[in-house]
Design a protein around this motif. Structure first.
Motif, PDB file in Angstrom:
ATOM      1  N   GLY A 110       0.847  -1.192   0.000  1.00 21.95           N
ATOM      2  CA  GLY A 110       0.000   0.000   0.000  1.00 21.95           C
ATOM      3  C   GLY A 110       0.874   1.231   0.000  1.00 21.95           C
ATOM      4  N   SER A 111       0.323   2.314   0.469  1.00 26.58           N
ATOM      5  CA  SER A 111       1.029   3.589   0.482  1.00 26.58           C
ATOM      6  C   SER A 111       0.992   4.186   1.884  1.00 26.58           C
ATOM      7  CB  SER A 111       0.392   4.569  -0.519  1.00 26.58           C
ATOM      8  OG  SER A 111       0.369   4.035  -1.820  1.00 26.58           O
ATOM      9  N   GLY A 112       1.809   5.185   2.091  1.00 28.22           N
ATOM     10  CA  GLY A 112       1.834   5.913   3.352  1.00 28.22           C
ATOM     11  C   GLY A 112       2.272   7.343   3.107  1.00 28.22           C
ATOM     12  N   VAL A 113       2.084   8.189   4.120  1.00 27.39           N
ATOM     13  CA  VAL A 113       2.400   9.608   3.984  1.00 27.39           C
ATOM     14  C   VAL A 113       3.277  10.036   5.158  1.00 27.39           C
ATOM     15  CG1 VAL A 113       1.494  11.942   3.725  1.00 27.39           C
ATOM     16  CG2 VAL A 113       0.162   9.992   2.886  1.00 27.39           C
ATOM     17  N   SER A 230      -4.126   2.773  -1.273  1.00 25.44           N
ATOM     18  CA  SER A 230      -4.605   2.865   0.102  1.00 25.44           C
ATOM     19  C   SER A 230      -3.501   3.370   1.018  1.00 25.44           C
ATOM     20  CB  SER A 230      -5.077   1.497   0.591  1.00 25.44           C
ATOM     21  OG  SER A 230      -6.292   1.130  -0.010  1.00 25.44           O
ATOM     22  N   GLY A 231      -3.833   4.366   1.828  1.00 23.11           N
ATOM     23  CA  GLY A 231      -2.874   4.965   2.741  1.00 23.11           C
ATOM     24  C   GLY A 231      -2.121   6.131   2.144  1.00 23.11           C
ATOM     25  N   GLY A 232      -2.335   6.388   0.850  1.00 26.46           N
ATOM     26  CA  GLY A 232      -1.657   7.488   0.180  1.00 26.46           C
ATOM     27  C   GLY A 232      -2.320   8.826   0.436  1.00 26.46           C
ATOM     28  N   ALA A 233      -1.773   9.856  -0.182  1.00 26.12           N
ATOM     29  CA  ALA A 233      -2.184  11.235   0.114  1.00 26.12           C
ATOM     30  C   ALA A 233      -3.221  11.753  -0.874  1.00 26.12           C
ATOM     31  CB  ALA A 233      -0.964  12.148   0.082  1.00 26.12           C
ATOM     32  N   LEU A 234      -4.200  12.467  -0.348  1.00 25.21           N
ATOM     33  CA  LEU A 234      -5.081  13.304  -1.151  1.00 25.21           C
ATOM     34  C   LEU A 234      -4.724  14.736  -0.787  1.00 25.21           C
ATOM     35  CD1 LEU A 234      -7.538  13.095  -3.139  1.00 25.21           C
ATOM     36  CD2 LEU A 234      -8.992  13.601  -1.177  1.00 25.21           C
ATOM     37  N   VAL A 235      -4.225  15.505  -1.757  1.00 28.70           N
ATOM     38  CA  VAL A 235      -3.737  16.853  -1.472  1.00 28.70           C
ATOM     39  C   VAL A 235      -4.508  17.879  -2.282  1.00 28.70           C
ATOM     40  CG1 VAL A 235      -1.424  15.974  -0.950  1.00 28.70           C
ATOM     41  CG2 VAL A 235      -1.928  16.784  -3.253  1.00 28.70           C
ATOM     42  N   ASN A 236      -4.553  19.107  -1.762  1.00 27.44           N
ATOM     43  CA  ASN A 236      -5.214  20.191  -2.492  1.00 27.44           C
ATOM     44  C   ASN A 236      -4.230  20.813  -3.476  1.00 27.44           C
ATOM     45  OD1 ASN A 236      -3.556  21.844  -0.938  1.00 27.44           O
ATOM     46  ND2 ASN A 236      -5.175  22.422   0.495  1.00 27.44           N
ATOM     47  N   ALA A 237      -4.681  21.861  -4.161  1.00 32.11           N
ATOM     48  CA  ALA A 237      -3.862  22.458  -5.217  1.00 32.11           C
ATOM     49  C   ALA A 237      -2.602  23.119  -4.678  1.00 32.11           C
ATOM     50  CB  ALA A 237      -4.690  23.467  -6.003  1.00 32.11           C
ATOM     51  N   GLY A 239      -0.759  21.555  -2.390  1.00 33.58           N
ATOM     52  CA  GLY A 239       0.090  20.468  -1.938  1.00 33.58           C
ATOM     53  C   GLY A 239      -0.086  20.128  -0.480  1.00 33.58           C
ATOM     54  N   GLN A 240      -1.162  20.610   0.152  1.00 31.70           N
ATOM     55  CA  GLN A 240      -1.434  20.307   1.562  1.00 31.70           C
ATOM     56  C   GLN A 240      -2.260  19.030   1.671  1.00 31.70           C
ATOM     57  OE1 GLN A 240      -3.479  23.979   2.446  1.00 31.70           O
ATOM     58  NE2 GLN A 240      -1.676  24.840   3.467  1.00 31.70           N
ATOM     59  N   LEU A 241      -2.005  18.240   2.709  1.00 29.96           N
ATOM     60  CA  LEU A 241      -2.708  16.978   2.910  1.00 29.96           C
ATOM     61  C   LEU A 241      -4.119  17.238   3.413  1.00 29.96           C
ATOM     62  CD1 LEU A 241      -2.319  13.841   2.970  1.00 29.96           C
ATOM     63  CD2 LEU A 241      -1.815  14.096   5.408  1.00 29.96           C
ATOM     64  N   ILE A 242      -5.122  16.818   2.631  1.00 23.66           N
ATOM     65  CA  ILE A 242      -6.510  16.998   3.069  1.00 23.66           C
ATOM     66  C   ILE A 242      -7.249  15.663   3.187  1.00 23.66           C
ATOM     67  CG2 ILE A 242      -6.782  19.397   2.334  1.00 23.66           C
ATOM     68  CD1 ILE A 242      -8.331  16.786   0.181  1.00 23.66           C
ATOM     69  N   GLY A 243      -6.548  14.535   2.945  1.00 22.81           N
ATOM     70  CA  GLY A 243      -7.197  13.239   3.104  1.00 22.81           C
ATOM     71  C   GLY A 243      -6.221  12.090   2.948  1.00 22.81           C
ATOM     72  N   ILE A 244      -6.595  10.922   3.512  1.00 22.90           N
ATOM     73  CA  ILE A 244      -5.839   9.678   3.340  1.00 22.90           C
ATOM     74  C   ILE A 244      -6.689   8.744   2.494  1.00 22.90           C
ATOM     75  CG2 ILE A 244      -4.794   7.698   4.478  1.00 22.90           C
ATOM     76  CD1 ILE A 244      -3.319  10.291   4.984  1.00 22.90           C
ATOM     77  N   ASN A 245      -6.250   8.456   1.278  1.00 20.70           N
ATOM     78  CA  ASN A 245      -7.014   7.608   0.361  1.00 20.70           C
ATOM     79  C   ASN A 245      -7.230   6.229   0.976  1.00 20.70           C
ATOM     80  OD1 ASN A 245      -7.152   9.572  -1.747  1.00 20.70           O
ATOM     81  ND2 ASN A 245      -5.021   9.123  -2.220  1.00 20.70           N
ATOM     82  N   THR A 246      -8.475   5.776   0.976  1.00 21.59           N
ATOM     83  CA  THR A 246      -8.815   4.586   1.753  1.00 21.59           C
ATOM     84  C   THR A 246      -9.588   3.539   0.964  1.00 21.59           C
ATOM     85  OG1 THR A 246      -8.840   5.863   3.807  1.00 21.59           O
ATOM     86  CG2 THR A 246     -10.056   3.783   3.819  1.00 21.59           C
ATOM     87  N   ALA A 247     -10.541   3.960   0.137  1.00 18.51           N
ATOM     88  CA  ALA A 247     -11.434   2.986  -0.491  1.00 18.51           C
ATOM     89  C   ALA A 247     -11.826   3.453  -1.884  1.00 18.51           C
ATOM     90  CB  ALA A 247     -12.691   2.786   0.366  1.00 18.51           C
ATOM     91  N   ILE A 248     -12.263   2.475  -2.704  1.00 18.69           N
ATOM     92  CA  ILE A 248     -12.813   2.791  -4.013  1.00 18.69           C
ATOM     93  C   ILE A 248     -14.183   2.142  -4.134  1.00 18.69           C
ATOM     94  CG2 ILE A 248     -10.604   3.059  -5.189  1.00 18.69           C
ATOM     95  CD1 ILE A 248     -10.814   0.223  -6.183  1.00 18.69           C
ATOM     96  N   SER A 249     -15.018   2.723  -4.972  1.00 23.54           N
ATOM     97  CA  SER A 249     -16.323   2.141  -5.270  1.00 23.54           C
ATOM     98  C   SER A 249     -16.196   1.421  -6.604  1.00 23.54           C
ATOM     99  CB  SER A 249     -17.393   3.234  -5.347  1.00 23.54           C
ATOM    100  OG  SER A 249     -18.641   2.689  -5.704  1.00 23.54           O
ATOM    101  N   SER A 250     -16.233   0.080  -6.560  1.00 25.93           N
ATOM    102  CA  SER A 250     -15.935  -0.680  -7.768  1.00 25.93           C
ATOM    103  C   SER A 250     -16.549  -2.062  -7.695  1.00 25.93           C
ATOM    104  CB  SER A 250     -14.418  -0.784  -7.960  1.00 25.93           C
ATOM    105  OG  SER A 250     -14.099  -1.642  -9.026  1.00 25.93           O
ATOM    106  N   GLN A 251     -16.984  -2.559  -8.837  1.00 28.59           N
ATOM    107  CA  GLN A 251     -17.440  -3.936  -8.951  1.00 28.59           C
ATOM    108  C   GLN A 251     -16.333  -4.845  -9.475  1.00 28.59           C
ATOM    109  OE1 GLN A 251     -20.872  -3.553 -11.503  1.00 28.59           O
ATOM    110  NE2 GLN A 251     -22.239  -3.097  -9.804  1.00 28.59           N
ATOM    111  N   THR A 252     -15.216  -4.236  -9.872  1.00 29.08           N
ATOM    112  CA  THR A 252     -14.122  -5.000 -10.457  1.00 29.08           C
ATOM    113  C   THR A 252     -12.888  -5.041  -9.564  1.00 29.08           C
ATOM    114  OG1 THR A 252     -13.196  -3.061 -11.575  1.00 29.08           O
ATOM    115  CG2 THR A 252     -14.886  -4.319 -12.753  1.00 29.08           C
ATOM    116  N   GLY A 253     -12.836  -4.201  -8.541  1.00 27.43           N
ATOM    117  CA  GLY A 253     -11.653  -4.109  -7.696  1.00 27.43           C
ATOM    118  C   GLY A 253     -10.711  -3.015  -8.128  1.00 27.43           C
ATOM    119  N   SER A 254     -10.970  -2.424  -9.289  1.00 27.59           N
ATOM    120  CA  SER A 254     -10.156  -1.319  -9.781  1.00 27.59           C
ATOM    121  C   SER A 254     -11.035  -0.084  -9.935  1.00 27.59           C
ATOM    122  CB  SER A 254      -9.502  -1.683 -11.118  1.00 27.59           C
ATOM    123  OG  SER A 254      -8.616  -2.764 -10.957  1.00 27.59           O
TER     124      SER A 254
END
Length: 478
Positions: A110-113, A230-237, A239-254
């Motif tokens: 996975g990922s980390g920040v 998962s565990g990676g960064a969601l950043v604003n324009a 470059g500030q951290l505004i979220g930790i990517n956690t899940a996706i909505s998918s029927q295929t896993g991607s």
């Protein structure tokens, strides 16, 4: 030969006559052609148009540019490798010959920040769950072994620590409460074991709950996120951290269009609690909220209200002491607009017991602002034999026509759930020969027997969905 020359002569003569006639008529109509040419013509811009500096600056200003944001974040996002030792399932041959299954190494990624130069790293709990060894690979390919500082399963946040010889690049926290729907964001992570990858999108929605239990409050984005992010960064324009990517909505896993991140304000509070207290400190208002889709809400005509409707206020809670009443409609917490329960629960997850929150309520058509000191969770709920229980809301008392008992709000007790059907919503009315009036009775029983509490339960009284009180006796083989 003579006939051939005559044929050539006739052909030449015919050509001369035809050319003369064409020139005569063309010259006669020339003025009309000049009049047509005076009409307005379309204005064409060359494809390689180079306008003035002001025009070019305006064009570039209107186009999003994520170079700075990517540079500020990509070196602080790391690859997380989770190694665990698991046993292979026993085969028929193993059972027949009495052999033991051989353990094998299982690897997850996975990922980390990196959130501090001293090597503290945020990731998802599910990225490192069950690990025997955790290794971190930086964007410059340096590899470190990490230790787990702490984790919170409810928010799916974990905190790791690595020790480096020099300060590490880190990401500055942003304020996830102030981000707007439609705002540009970047997702930075390591999908499919690739090195740091950046994708762009917008905030699609806020305070999303995927569980259906109003227990989550995700940021939703359409930035492409895939397994490994998962565990990676969601950043604003910026470059500030505004979220930790956690899940996706998918029927295929991607990725197919939407992904979800734990807001940075929640993640930041969780890791600060882990560092300071060793676990997460939760502050609560002490109110129950009526589901706007419920029959009662529809009957009361409040299924389309702008806010959340208070259906019950817990005794001894901060809300009760401050004067919040049943029937109040909560519109804001501090400056955060509350339109659904996940808005309320998401904001409260950023607070601790004894924090003061300004609650704006609509009461009898008038807006009031009430300051509430948040309570500890044990004021209104208690953990007991792998179940979480709370005092009975008035609605449940009316439904079951009872005056005493405590209600199961969550359970991990597989025996009670699978054998007896004791699950969320079940009311516990008695233990042994003692009536259970409230969670204080459970707390006293728990304190009396300590770790042996479950061995001292001989009889349990409860009411399930049938609305009938039942009794179950426990034996030594329970």
């Amino acid at each position: 030969m003579k006939k051939f020359l005559i044929l050539v002569f006739v052909s030449m003569l015919g050509g001369i006559i035809a050319l003369s006639a064409y020139l005569f008529f063309f010259n006669a109509t020339a003025p009309q052609a000049e009049q047509v040419s005076t009409a307005d013509q379309p204005y064409f811009v060359p494809a390689n148009y180079n306008g003035d500096a002001k025009t070019n600056a305006l064009i570039h200003a209107e186009s999003p540019n994520f170079v700075e944001a990517a540079e500020n974040s990509i070196h602080a996002v790391v690859h997380v490798k989770n190694t665990s030792i698991v046993s292979n399932p026993a085969t028929f041959q193993d059972l027949f010959y009495g052999r033991q299954s051989q353990p094998r190494t299982q690897v997850g990624t996975g990922s980390g920040v990196i959130i501090s130069p001293d090597g503290h790293i945020i990731t998802n709990n599910h990225v490192i769950a069950g690990s025997d060894k955790i290794s971190i690979t930086l964007n410059d390919n340096r590899v470190y072994e990490a230790r787990l500082v702490g984790t919170d399963e409810k928010t799916d946040i974990a905190l790791l620590k690595i020790d480096a010889d020099e300060p590490l690049p880190s990401i500055q926290f942003g304020d996830s409460d102030t981000i707007k729907v439609g705002e540009w964001v970047l997702a930075v992570g390591n999908p499919f074991n690739l090195t740091s990858t950046v994708t762009a999108g917008i905030i699609s929605a806020k305070a999303r709950d995927l569980s259906g239990r109003n227990s989550q409050s995700f940021l939703q984005t359409d930035a492409a996120v895939n397994p490994g992010n998962s565990g990676g960064a969601l950043v604003n324009a910026r470059g500030q951290l505004i979220g930790i990517n956690t899940a996706i909505s998918s029927q295929t896993g991607s990725y197919i269009g939407y992904s979800f991140a734990v807001p940075s304000n929640i993640a930041r509070k969780v890791v600060e609690d882990i560092i300071e207290f060793g676990d997460v400190q939760n502050g609560i208002l002490g109110v129950s909220i009526l589901n706007r889709n419920s029959k009662e809400a529809i009957d009361k005509g409040i299924n389309q209200i702008d806010g959340v409707y208070v259906s019950n206020v817990e005794d001894k809670s901060g809300a009760k002491k401050a004067g919040i009443k049943e029937g109040d409609i909560i519109k804001k917490l501090d400056e955060i607009t509350i339109s659904k329960f996940s808005d309320l629960s998401g904001y409260l997850k950023t607070k601790r017991p004894n924090d003061v929150v300004n609650v704006e309520v609509l009461r009898d058509g008038t807006l009031k602002t009430i300051s509430v000191k948040l309570s500890k969770t044990d004021i209104v709920s208690v953990d007991f034999i792998d179940m979480k229980l709370q005092n009975l809301p008035d609605l449940v008392k009316k439904k079951y026509n009872i005056k005493n008992g405590v209600m199961v709000t969550d359970t991990e007790n597989a025996f009670l759930y699978k054998r007896l059907g004791i699950t969320r919503g079940t009311v516990i009315t008695g233990i042994n020969d003692m009536a259970i009036n409230n969670i204080e009775d459970l707390a006293h029983f728990k304190a009396q027997y300590g770790d042996d509490v479950i061995d001292n339960i001989e009889k349990l009284k409860y009411i399930d969905g049938s609305l009938k009180e039942k009794e179950v006796y426990f034996t030594e083989n329970r």
